[in-house]
Design a protein around this motif. Structure first.
Motif, PDB file in Angstrom:
ATOM      1  N   CYS A  16     -10.651  -3.553  -6.134  1.00  0.00           N
ATOM      2  CA  CYS A  16      -9.289  -3.294  -6.588  1.00  0.00           C
ATOM      3  C   CYS A  16      -8.508  -4.591  -6.732  1.00  0.00           C
ATOM      4  N   SER A  17      -9.033  -5.706  -6.181  1.00  0.00           N
ATOM      5  CA  SER A  17      -8.345  -7.002  -6.158  1.00  0.00           C
ATOM      6  C   SER A  17      -6.990  -6.910  -5.501  1.00  0.00           C
ATOM      7  N   GLU A  18      -6.958  -6.273  -4.359  1.00  0.00           N
ATOM      8  CA  GLU A  18      -5.682  -6.134  -3.637  1.00  0.00           C
ATOM      9  C   GLU A  18      -5.921  -6.342  -2.154  1.00  0.00           C
ATOM     10  N   HIS A  60       0.872 -12.947  -4.331  1.00  0.00           N
ATOM     11  CA  HIS A  60       1.165 -12.384  -2.999  1.00  0.00           C
ATOM     12  C   HIS A  60       2.517 -12.868  -2.552  1.00  0.00           C
ATOM     13  N   HIS A  61       3.168 -12.025  -1.764  1.00  0.00           N
ATOM     14  CA  HIS A  61       4.461 -12.376  -1.205  1.00  0.00           C
ATOM     15  C   HIS A  61       4.241 -12.861   0.218  1.00  0.00           C
ATOM     16  N   VAL A  62       4.709 -14.071   0.492  1.00  0.00           N
ATOM     17  CA  VAL A  62       4.459 -14.687   1.806  1.00  0.00           C
ATOM     18  C   VAL A  62       5.788 -14.948   2.496  1.00  0.00           C
ATOM     19  N   GLU A  63       5.853 -14.669   3.803  1.00  0.00           N
ATOM     20  CA  GLU A  63       7.070 -14.958   4.567  1.00  0.00           C
ATOM     21  C   GLU A  63       6.706 -15.867   5.726  1.00  0.00           C
ATOM     22  N   LEU A  64       7.543 -16.878   5.931  1.00  0.00           N
ATOM     23  CA  LEU A  64       7.279 -17.803   7.027  1.00  0.00           C
ATOM     24  C   LEU A  64       8.441 -17.767   8.005  1.00  0.00           C
ATOM     25  N   SER A  65       8.101 -17.830   9.271  1.00  0.00           N
ATOM     26  CA  SER A  65       9.122 -17.845  10.307  1.00  0.00           C
ATOM     27  C   SER A  65       9.172 -19.263  10.869  1.00  0.00           C
ATOM     28  N   LEU A  66      10.266 -19.966  10.601  1.00  0.00           N
ATOM     29  CA  LEU A  66      10.309 -21.394  10.917  1.00  0.00           C
ATOM     30  C   LEU A  66      10.976 -21.702  12.246  1.00  0.00           C
ATOM     31  N   GLY A  89       0.856  -1.180   0.000  1.00  0.00           N
ATOM     32  CA  GLY A  89       0.000   0.000   0.000  1.00  0.00           C
ATOM     33  C   GLY A  89       0.885   1.220   0.000  1.00  0.00           C
ATOM     34  N   GLU A  90       0.449   2.242   0.697  1.00  0.00           N
ATOM     35  CA  GLU A  90       1.310   3.415   0.844  1.00  0.00           C
ATOM     36  C   GLU A  90       2.578   3.014   1.570  1.00  0.00           C
ATOM     37  N   LYS A  91       2.422   2.103   2.544  1.00  0.00           N
ATOM     38  CA  LYS A  91       3.594   1.551   3.218  1.00  0.00           C
ATOM     39  C   LYS A  91       3.575   0.058   2.980  1.00  0.00           C
ATOM     40  N   LYS A  92       4.727  -0.561   2.952  1.00  0.00           N
ATOM     41  CA  LYS A  92       4.754  -2.013   2.823  1.00  0.00           C
ATOM     42  C   LYS A  92       4.594  -2.605   4.217  1.00  0.00           C
ATOM     43  N   ILE A  93       3.531  -3.375   4.368  1.00  0.00           N
ATOM     44  CA  ILE A  93       3.233  -3.902   5.701  1.00  0.00           C
ATOM     45  C   ILE A  93       3.168  -5.409   5.626  1.00  0.00           C
ATOM     46  N   ARG A  94       3.806  -6.054   6.580  1.00  0.00           N
ATOM     47  CA  ARG A  94       3.757  -7.513   6.656  1.00  0.00           C
ATOM     48  C   ARG A  94       2.849  -7.885   7.814  1.00  0.00           C
ATOM     49  N   SER A  95       1.836  -8.651   7.510  1.00  0.00           N
ATOM     50  CA  SER A  95       0.846  -8.906   8.548  1.00  0.00           C
ATOM     51  C   SER A  95       0.227 -10.274   8.307  1.00  0.00           C
ATOM     52  N   VAL A 127     -13.015  -9.721   4.521  1.00  0.00           N
ATOM     53  CA  VAL A 127     -11.745 -10.044   5.141  1.00  0.00           C
ATOM     54  C   VAL A 127     -10.940 -10.939   4.223  1.00  0.00           C
ATOM     55  N   ALA A 128      -9.624 -10.866   4.356  1.00  0.00           N
ATOM     56  CA  ALA A 128      -8.744 -11.567   3.422  1.00  0.00           C
ATOM     57  C   ALA A 128      -8.879 -13.078   3.535  1.00  0.00           C
ATOM     58  N   VAL A 129      -9.158 -13.603   4.729  1.00  0.00           N
ATOM     59  CA  VAL A 129      -9.205 -15.064   4.863  1.00  0.00           C
ATOM     60  C   VAL A 129     -10.343 -15.681   4.092  1.00  0.00           C
ATOM     61  N   SER A 130     -11.324 -14.903   3.679  1.00  0.00           N
ATOM     62  CA  SER A 130     -12.395 -15.524   2.885  1.00  0.00           C
ATOM     63  C   SER A 130     -12.158 -15.437   1.397  1.00  0.00           C
ATOM     64  N   TYR A 131     -11.039 -14.878   0.969  1.00  0.00           N
ATOM     65  CA  TYR A 131     -10.776 -14.786  -0.471  1.00  0.00           C
ATOM     66  C   TYR A 131      -9.433 -15.349  -0.880  1.00  0.00           C
ATOM     67  N   ILE A 132      -8.450 -15.263   0.000  1.00  0.00           N
ATOM     68  CA  ILE A 132      -7.075 -15.624  -0.366  1.00  0.00           C
ATOM     69  C   ILE A 132      -6.740 -16.966   0.272  1.00  0.00           C
ATOM     70  N   PRO A 133      -6.125 -17.890  -0.487  1.00  0.00           N
ATOM     71  CA  PRO A 133      -5.701 -19.152   0.135  1.00  0.00           C
ATOM     72  C   PRO A 133      -4.697 -18.890   1.245  1.00  0.00           C
TER      73      PRO A 133
END
Lengths: 431, 195
Positions: free
Chosen positions: A33-35, A420-426, A16-22, A270-276
């Protein structure tokens, strides 16, 4: 291990205006907007006000008039808990015949947590059940109003700016017809002579129960009483329900119901109902520079079949700043079945035949699959091993207008591909 | 039940005053004296290990409350020369559900709320309220009318002592015998519990 399911283990990047990881559970999805949208790239608007203890709804104008406080509920000035009304029976002379006494009910306020009562500050018991606070001049509000006029923040037009922080004072506008006059506040004058301290200042023993704490004092900024016997109960603060709006297309992303007792939403994008959703299922011992297999799950939230491709991040990817390990993702496309709410009750359903590669797909269960990725930790330090990859899936926009096609009577919306860019903390390296 | 208690010496059995309502499901061990109008709920435990316990009148001891006169941690039960200390509980106290009290001296009109924990060296004077889940194990006499509350056990002084639970006690003394058998004192004529 329940710690693998913690929401902050898997984060999605929001551009978005800022890159946020959440985590995905805290994100919204604008399907116009499909975002993905996070709380920081939407505008928050107040929907309605309500009191948290009596759950009474209050229109905004009335809330503004009552300074955002409930008329019926009080807060304990000592511990900030909600006060409850208690009744005692006191003998009181009958109004008709002063010689006879009858038991009359008298009401007072009491706190169930710290056992403060309104009798502690000398408030007399009232005969009416609802105890209204005597009107006290609100010196704080006058000060805010004055500063606002001085700095020109009073007009409503300024609030329309989407994205700007909405000050709670922006609603305090002047009535029509009143001129905005400049009120001069005189700066404080420094004095040479101060009031002397009392003589027994050093010898008088301190009674600690009588001294108020800073928190108790500052909750009543207009009086700030130093003694506990002057702590009067305050009316309870109202809470508000907010609605969220995408800043780019001005569509609502989240709109709660008006009723304070209802936790449902009128609009809930909410994102959980659209994005895997990617979740970690099991992690083996990770060793420096050794390849290990991590089991992840992918859940399909929509009712149609979804195709997902995973792509490792390229060298020099500007989003890839946190990863500390190399990752090898499955190259083939993963197919996820649609979410079928009635599947568990339907005994005659045919088992799905997807012909999964057992090296890639560990298991499949209705709309969820488990798949393997290979992780090679690249850093030997003590911090968590982090991997990132891109997930590309098809999305059918059911909200967009469907263009009727000539071939089929039933028009299926076209699928667009989202990445989408996904990051995992293992977790840390095993020793 | 009473015959098992009779096995021990006369000093070590419970003396329950007439007018006290002590349910048979409660566990009372050792030399315990319970005053009149005191109600002991089922599953309450009063254990006099290291010395006798004397409980006054009008107290309310709720379920799973534990009043125990135990040996201090560094003293073994078999050590010689250890004087048994008497634990006294005054009148009109309330021991709410699940509280633990090892305090040797408790005055009158105190309320020990649910899951509170009192250490051996605390002395409750009168009118004190120990809040839920508060652990008080200092070595002090808590001043009168003190309220201990909150996760940090902060204190304040209230202006009036807590009300005695007379209504609740009357109600329980009427209702509990309808559903539970009562323990009666061993010696003397057993006076029936007044309804």
């Amino acid at each position: 291990m329940a710690s693998l399911l913690q929401p902050n283990r898997v984060v999605y990047l929001v551009c978005g205006e800022k890159k946020i990881r959440s985590p995905l559970s805290q994100l919204y999805f604008c399907r116009y907007c499909s975002e993905l949208r996070s709380l920081e790239c939407v505008s928050h608007e107040v929907d309605s006000h309500y009191c948290p203890s009596c759950l009474e709804n209050m229109p905004s104008a009335e809330a503004k008039l009552k300074k955002n406080r409930c008329a019926n509920c009080f807060d304990c000035p000592c511990c900030m808990h909600t006060l409850s009304t208690r009744a005692t029976n006191i003998p009181a002379p009958l109004p008709d015949d002063p010689t006879k006494t009858a038991m009359k009910k008298a009401y007072y306020l009491a706190c169930g947590f710290c056992r403060w009562t309104s009798r502690d500050v000398g408030m007399a018991d009232k005969s009416v059940e609802i105890i209204y606070q005597e009107g006290q001049p609100d010196r704080v509000l006058v000060f805010f109003h004055v500063t606002q006029e001085k700095y020109g923040l009073g007009t409503r037009l300024q609030r329309q700016r989407s994205g700007a922080p909405i000050s709670s004072l922006a609603g305090l506008s002047l009535k029509e017809g009143e001129d905005q006059k400049e009120i001069n506040i005189e700066p404080a004058q420094a004095l040479d002579e101060v009031e002397p301290l009392p003589e027994d200042c050093y010898t008088r023993p301190i009674s600690l129960p009588e001294v108020t704490t800073l928190r108790q004092r500052l909750l009543q900024p207009d009086f700030q009483p130093a003694g506990a016997s002057q702590l009067h109960p305050k009316h309870k603060h109202l809470l508000m329900k907010r609605s969220l709006r995408c800043r780019k297309c001005e569509h609502n992303l989240s709109k709660p119901e008006f009723n304070p007792t209802s936790i449902k939403f009128k609009i809930q994008l909410v994102a959980v109902s659209y994005i895997p959703e990617v979740r970690i299922m099991s992690i083996p011992n990770l060793r420096y520079m050794k390849e290990s297999q991590v089991l992840l799950t992918l859940t399909n939230p929509v009712e149609t079949i979804t195709h997902v491709t995973l792509v490792a991040c390229e060298e020099g990817d500007s989003d890839d700043i946190n990863s500390t390990a190399k990752v090898i993702v499955p190259t083939k496309e993963l197919v996820l079945a649609g979410k079928d709410a009635a599947a568990e009750y339907d005994e005659l359903a045919e088992p799905q035949d997807f012909q999964d590669d057992p090296d890639v797909v560990a298991f499949r269960k209705s709309n969820k699959i488990g798949f393997f990725i290979k992780v090679i930790p690249q850093k030997e330090e003590d911090e968590d091993v982090t991997v990132s990859f891109k997930i590309r899936h098809d999305f059918r926009n059911l909200a967009a207008p469907i263009r009727p096609s000539e071939e089929s009577a039933e028009a299926v919306p076209e699928a667009i591909w989202l990445t989408h860019h996904v990051e995992l903390s293992l977790g840390p390296l095993a020793n | 039940r009473m015959s098992e208690v009779n096995k021990q010496t006369a000093q070590k059995c419970a003396k329950i005053a007439a007018g006290a309502v002590v349910c048979v499901e409660s566990e009372i061990r050792g030399d315990v004296t319970i005053g009149a109008r005191t109600v002991v709920h089922p599953k309450a435990r009063i254990i006099a290990e290291a010395g006798p316990i004397i409980i006054g009148e009008g107290n309310l001891i709720e379920e799973q409350a534990l009043i125990i006169n135990s040996y201090p941690e560094n003293i073994m039960p078999d050590t010689e020369g250890v004087e048994p200390k008497v634990m006294t509980v005054g009148t009109n106290n309330v021991f709410e559900v699940g509280c633990v009290s090892q305090a040797l001296k408790i005055g009158d009109n105190n309320v020990i709320e649910s899951k509170a924990d009192l250490g051996r060296n605390v002395i409750l004077t009168s009118g004190c309220i120990v809040g839920a889940c508060c652990q008080v194990n200092t070595c002090e006499a808590v001043p009168e009318n003190t309220v201990i509350y909150g996760s940090n056990c902060i204190r304040r002084v209230q202006t009036e002592k807590p009300q005695p639970q007379t209504l609740q006690l009357d109600f329980l003394m009427k209702i509990l015998p309808n559903y539970h058998h009562l323990k009666k004192t061993v010696k003397g004529s057993t006076t029936p519990v007044r309804n």
